[in-house]
Design a protein around this motif. Structure first.
Motif, short mmCIF file in Angstrom:
data_model
loop_
_atom_site.label_atom_id
_atom_site.label_comp_id
_atom_site.label_asym_id
_atom_site.label_seq_id
_atom_site.Cartn_x
_atom_site.Cartn_y
_atom_site.Cartn_z
N TYR A 65 0.81 -1.23 0.00
CA TYR A 65 0.00 0.00 0.00
C TYR A 65 0.83 1.27 0.00
CZ TYR A 65 -4.44 -2.30 0.36
OH TYR A 65 -5.55 -3.03 0.08
N ARG A 95 2.67 -5.84 18.69
CA ARG A 95 2.48 -5.25 17.37
C ARG A 95 3.75 -5.34 16.53
NH1 ARG A 95 2.45 0.49 17.19
NH2 ARG A 95 4.55 0.08 16.41
N TYR A 98 4.35 -8.47 14.50
CA TYR A 98 3.52 -8.66 13.32
C TYR A 98 4.37 -8.57 12.05
CZ TYR A 98 -0.61 -8.06 10.32
OH TYR A 98 -1.58 -8.21 9.37
N TYR A 248 -13.37 -10.79 5.36
CA TYR A 248 -12.59 -10.91 4.13
C TYR A 248 -11.41 -11.83 4.37
CZ TYR A 248 -14.79 -6.30 4.04
OH TYR A 248 -15.66 -5.26 4.15
N GLU A 250 -8.33 -11.31 3.68
CA GLU A 250 -7.19 -10.58 4.23
C GLU A 250 -7.37 -10.27 5.70
OE1 GLU A 250 -8.17 -6.80 1.47
OE2 GLU A 250 -6.83 -6.38 3.11
N TYR A 258 -2.08 -12.36 14.19
CA TYR A 258 -2.08 -11.87 15.56
C TYR A 258 -2.37 -12.99 16.55
CZ TYR A 258 -1.16 -6.94 14.99
OH TYR A 258 -0.54 -5.75 14.76
N PRO A 494 -5.50 6.97 4.79
CA PRO A 494 -5.90 6.75 6.19
C PRO A 494 -4.97 7.47 7.15
CG PRO A 494 -6.00 4.70 4.98
CD PRO A 494 -5.44 5.72 4.04
N VAL A 496 -4.61 6.73 10.27
CA VAL A 496 -4.11 5.78 11.28
C VAL A 496 -2.63 6.01 11.58
CG1 VAL A 496 -3.92 3.36 11.89
CG2 VAL A 496 -5.73 4.11 10.34
N VAL B 22 -14.13 -3.28 7.13
CA VAL B 22 -13.68 -2.48 6.00
C VAL B 22 -12.50 -3.18 5.36
CG1 VAL B 22 -12.18 -1.05 7.44
CG2 VAL B 22 -12.95 -0.16 5.27
N GLY B 23 -12.44 -3.11 4.03
CA GLY B 23 -11.32 -3.74 3.33
C GLY B 23 -10.37 -2.67 2.81
N GLY B 24 -9.65 -3.00 1.77
CA GLY B 24 -8.77 -2.02 1.12
C GLY B 24 -7.67 -1.51 2.01
N GLU B 25 -7.17 -0.32 1.65
CA GLU B 25 -6.02 0.20 2.36
C GLU B 25 -6.33 0.51 3.82
OE1 GLU B 25 -4.24 3.68 0.67
OE2 GLU B 25 -2.61 3.66 2.14
N LEU B 26 -7.51 1.12 4.06
CA LEU B 26 -7.86 1.46 5.43
C LEU B 26 -7.94 0.21 6.30
CD1 LEU B 26 -8.67 3.43 7.61
CD2 LEU B 26 -11.02 3.34 6.76
N ARG B 28 -6.50 -2.60 5.86
CA ARG B 28 -5.17 -3.13 6.06
C ARG B 28 -4.41 -2.35 7.13
NH1 ARG B 28 -2.01 -6.07 2.88
NH2 ARG B 28 -3.98 -7.08 2.49
N ARG B 29 -4.51 -1.02 7.04
CA ARG B 29 -3.81 -0.18 8.03
C ARG B 29 -4.30 -0.48 9.44
NH1 ARG B 29 0.11 1.01 6.04
NH2 ARG B 29 0.28 2.15 4.10
N LEU B 30 -5.62 -0.59 9.59
CA LEU B 30 -6.18 -0.84 10.91
C LEU B 30 -5.68 -2.17 11.45
CD1 LEU B 30 -9.87 0.33 10.35
CD2 LEU B 30 -8.05 1.56 11.52
N ARG B 31 -5.69 -3.20 10.59
CA ARG B 31 -5.27 -4.52 11.04
C ARG B 31 -3.77 -4.56 11.32
NH1 ARG B 31 -10.07 -6.15 8.46
NH2 ARG B 31 -9.46 -5.62 6.35
N ASP B 32 -2.98 -3.84 10.48
CA ASP B 32 -1.54 -3.80 10.72
C ASP B 32 -1.24 -3.26 12.11
OD1 ASP B 32 -0.98 -4.75 8.26
OD2 ASP B 32 -0.34 -2.84 7.38
N MET B 33 -2.08 -2.31 12.55
CA MET B 33 -1.85 -1.69 13.85
C MET B 33 -2.42 -2.54 14.98
SD MET B 33 -0.06 0.85 13.52
CE MET B 33 0.11 2.61 13.61
#
Lengths: 736, 78
Positions: A65, A95, A98, A248, A250, A258, A494, A496, B22-26, B28-33
């Motif tokens: 991304y 974290r 990960y 999903y 992913e 996790y 995002p 985040v 939610v999918g996509g970039e957001l 992914r970002r949320l899950r990465d964190m």
């Protein structure tokens, strides 16, 4: 041992600190090809080691991304470092692991550096690193990057890993629903050798399930038939999962990763004495610093203070630089015979290079200030507090830094401002910020405003300055919104973002950071600016006034001298500037100066720049500018400071460098029939918004691409012109 | 037990993530964190203009905008 080692890890895990501790001063910074991500390389030379270390950009994950992630992943896959050091923040283990899991899944040899064990301990966290090492199957070395503790042990472990054969990729179990599909995809991939020269088969299957843009594209390009088959499998399982579990693939993959980490940590690796979410010192500081009422106030004071410090303290060294260059141009002026070469060296080379190097102290101080705010963690809070406002205009909370530095508080400089956008990690917001930051009122635009205000608004100077600041902020924000709706449109990246704990920046880190930026600026801007400054000099010098006209001016002056009484000419010839002149001598001197002024004005009008300025009158008249203003604005491309002095030459007042001369331009402008309040407004707005100076353009090109540099020249000038014409025409219609 | 959006949580309120839809970039970002179902979260604070929100997750603090937090459902007691 002579090997290549990569250094990867989460942002804020202490990666840069470790890199500095390992390489010391043996490092250099470049760019990864095609992107503005720093590529830092260095050497670790100790105990017979000579290890080449590449610092990867900080990432939380290895998806495709962000530019940083793609760069890190491509480096690991394409350049195959012999070992990758994965730095992990011990106080934030779950974290950080990960990313570790993803590195292990990629099947590359890694060595974990467990950083900040002291911080973790102070937070009541004890980590059994030996057990962690056994469970991960890779060495885990506790270190403290700030003090350098553990760095020898770490490098010894790296060497051990380098001598071992390549490891097998880690296999995390992704649950019954996905596992069947993953394994059948794995078989297809292995059977056809599909991309397996680069990646492990299972990893490719996972990336297909994660819908990874880069891998999907590579797959299509390699063998479309198999790629289609894999996509079909992915869609089938995706539909099934969405129907039965409302999630999903992913998301399931992330959940299982996790899950894998927490089940590992539950085997007695981490002992916590306190509640995980209890408030530590950092959080208590935040209670004040991001408080609803105190927060914005403190933030304003901090930013204003930084600004004051930078611009006050850099004044002295900037003065030194100016003195050196003045001295140099004096020496050349007195030592060299008059002529083209002297003019080239003084006006082209020394003024040009001096202009660039004059910025250096400013840039150094600015980056020191930004490095302190960034390394301490405060910058993230600023972004947090201001994001709501900037979000409206399609920007990011961090955009404020670039705006302020560029002159959001009047008197900054767009060059460090544009460079400050590096702290923004959202690509679209970053472009919009760096294109609009030059709208702010930098220190070089101020003399122009001061001149026009003094001439046309003598009774409301402070109010006018405030109004001008407001106009430039609104202009920049609205232009940013416009850009985000057109050329850099698309949903916002995002937000985040991690709010890292406050940390005291290390002296070494600050010095390295500041030095890098300054040196990059000197090296690249210096060469380009020199060329451009010579070009501008040539445009304002050639073609030269025909000899007949020059002779005419000289004859005029001879005539003046001949007409005066011998006593007066004698007095003037002996005059050294210390004693007051008699009335007659003073008048003669004034007349001679005026004649020389007329000659320079005529020469300027005759030059290429003058002809362009004259040619542009057809258009610029719409905004109320004549050829003189045009030349001055053209000169402003080199540096906005040039505008006032060129105006002086064009109005045959000689180069206007001192206050007296500025005052005389002001009075001259008010007397000039073409100038009125409306013209002044039109010019103020034009100077505020038109093309950035060349140094800024060069910085924009370096921070994005030459296309954006060109865009900023065209877009800004068109915008400025439209607004100025609007003001001038509507104002004229209304009878102003 | 009830499920609410992070937008509606008060400062210092705690809960457990139920879903991240939610999918996509957001996404992914949320899950990465580390924002995955089953994770404990606490609202640590909000910016002066109420947006973005600062969350305490897995022992660190992260911030996200309200419209991004809307995709996260949290189970809370009471």
């Amino acid at each position: 041992m002579n090997i290549c080692v990569a250094l990867g890890g989460n942002p804020n895990a202490g990666k840069t600190t470790l890199f500095n501790a390992l390489t010391g001063s043996r490092q250099h910074v470049g760019n990864y090809p095609g992107v503005t991500v720093d590529r830092k390389e260095g050497r670790y030379v100790q105990n017979g080691h000579d290890i080449h270390i590449v610092d990867l950009p900080g990432t939380y994950s290895l998806t495709a991304y962000s530019v940083e992630e793609v760069v890190a992943r491509d480096f690991l896959v394409n350049e195959c470092p012999r070992v990758t050091i994965n730095i992990v923040d011990a106080s934030n283990l779950e974290r950080n692991l990960y990313l570790t899991i993803q590195l292990l899944e990629l099947g590359i040899p890694i060595c974990v550096a467990l950083n900040m064990i002291d911080v973790a301990r102070s937070r009541g966290i004890e980590i059994d690193h030996q057990k962690l090492s056994r469970l991960l199957g890779v060495p885990v070395v506790p270190i403290m990057a700030r003090s350098g503790f553990g760095k020898q042990a770490l490098m010894a472990a790296v060497e051990r890993v380098a001598q071992q054969p390549l490891p097998q990729p880690l296999r995390v179990s992704y649950g019954r629903d996905l596992e069947t599909t993953i394994q059948s995809m794995e078989q297809v991939i292995t059977k056809h050798g599909f991309l397996t020269d680069l990646y492990p088969a299972r990893w490719i299957a996972l990336k297909y399930l994660e819908n990874d843009a880069q891998i999907l594209e590579k797959g299509r390009a390699t063998e479309a038939r198999i790629a289609d088959q894999l996509v079909a499998e992915t869609q089938k399982v995706g539909a099934h999962i969405e129907e039965t579990l409302e999630t999903y693939p992913e998301a399931m993959i992330a959940d299982h990763r996790y899950g894998f980490i927490s089940s590992m940590l539950k085997q007695g690796i981490v002992k916590e004495r306190f509640d995980k979410n209890r408030l530590f010192l950092s959080d208590r500081i935040d209670k004040v610093l991001v408080n609803r009422f105190a927060g914005p106030l403190i933030m304003f004071l901090v930013l204003f203070g930084l600004y004051q410090l930078v611009f006050t303290y850099s004044e002295v060294p900037v003065g030194w630089c100016e003195t050196v260059f003045e001295w140099l141009s004096d020496v050349v002026s007195t030592q060299m015979p008059d002529g083209l070469l002297k003019s080239l060296i003084v006006s082209g080379v020394i003024d040009g290079v001096g202009g660039v190097l004059g910025f250096v102290p400013l840039i150094m101080f600015m980056f020191l200030g930004i490095a302190v705010l960034e390394d301490s963690g405060y910058l993230a809070r600023v972004a947090f507090m201001l994001d709501r406002i900037f979000q409206i205009f399609g920007l990011h909370g961090s955009s404020v830094m670039a705006y302020i530095v560029s002159g959001g508080i009047a008197g900054g400089c767009a060059v460090p401002g544009v460079m400050a956008t590096r702290t923004l990690r959202s690509p679209k917001e970053r472009i919009a910020t760096l294109l609009t930051a030059p709208f702010m009122n930098c220190g070089a635009k101020l003399p122009v405003f001061a001149l026009l205000i003094a001439a046309f608004f003598p009774n409301s100077q402070a109010r006018m300055m405030f109004l001008i600041t407001l106009i430039s902020w609104s202009g920049a924000l609205l232009a940013a919104k416009f850009l985000r709706l057109t050329v850099v449109k698309g949903p916002s990246t995002p937000f985040v973002m991690e709010l890292p704990p406050y940390r005291l920046p290390t002296f070494r880190g600050l010095m390295i950071h500041t030095w890098e930026r300054t040196w990059q600026y000197v090296k690249k801007a210096g060469t380009v600016i020199l060329g451009i400054s010579i070009l501008l000099w040539a445009a304002m010098t050639f073609p030269r006034l025909p000899a007949a006209q020059v002779a005419q001016y000289a004859a005029d002056r001879d005539h003046m001298v001949a007409q005066a009484s011998p006593a007066i000419t004698d007095e003037l010839a002996r005059w050294t500037g210390d004693t007051p002149l008699s009335a007659g001598a003073a008048r003669l001197k004034r007349e001679l100066t005026a004649s020389r002024g007329r000659q320079s004005a005529a020469a300027l009008r005759y030059s290429l720049a003058g002809r362009i300025g004259g040619g542009l009158e057809v258009v610029s008249r719409w905004a109320g500018f004549d050829w003189r203003t045009n030349i001055a604005l053209l000169g402003g491309f080199a540096a906005k400071e040039v505008i006032v002095s060129t105006l002086g030459t064009a109005y045959s007042l000689g180069a206007a460098n001192d206050d007296d001369a500025q005052a005389s331009i002001a009075s001259r402008l008010t007397a000039e029939p073409g100038w009125r309040v409306l013209t002044a407004w039109s010019m103020i707005v034009f100077v505020m918004f038109y093309a950035p100076c060349f140094v800024t353009i060069v910085s924009i090109v370096r921070e994005s691409s030459w296309r954006w540099g060109l865009f900023s020249v065209i877009f800004n000038t068109s915008l400025a012109f439209c607004v100025s014409v609007g003001i001038y025409q509507v104002g004229s219609l209304l009878g102003y | 037990m009830m499920k609410i959006n992070i937008r509606n949580m008060k400062v210092d309120q705690e809960g457990t993530i139920a879903s991240v839809k939610v999918g996509g970039e957001l996404g992914r970002r949320l899950r990465d964190m580390g924002l995955v179902p089953g994770t404990a979260v606490k609202v640590q604070g909000r910016a002066p203009l109420y947006d973005p929100v600062a969350l305490r997750v897995k022992g660190f603090t992260l911030t996200l905008r309200n419209n991004e937090a809307d995709h996260i459902e949290v189970e809370i007691d009471g």
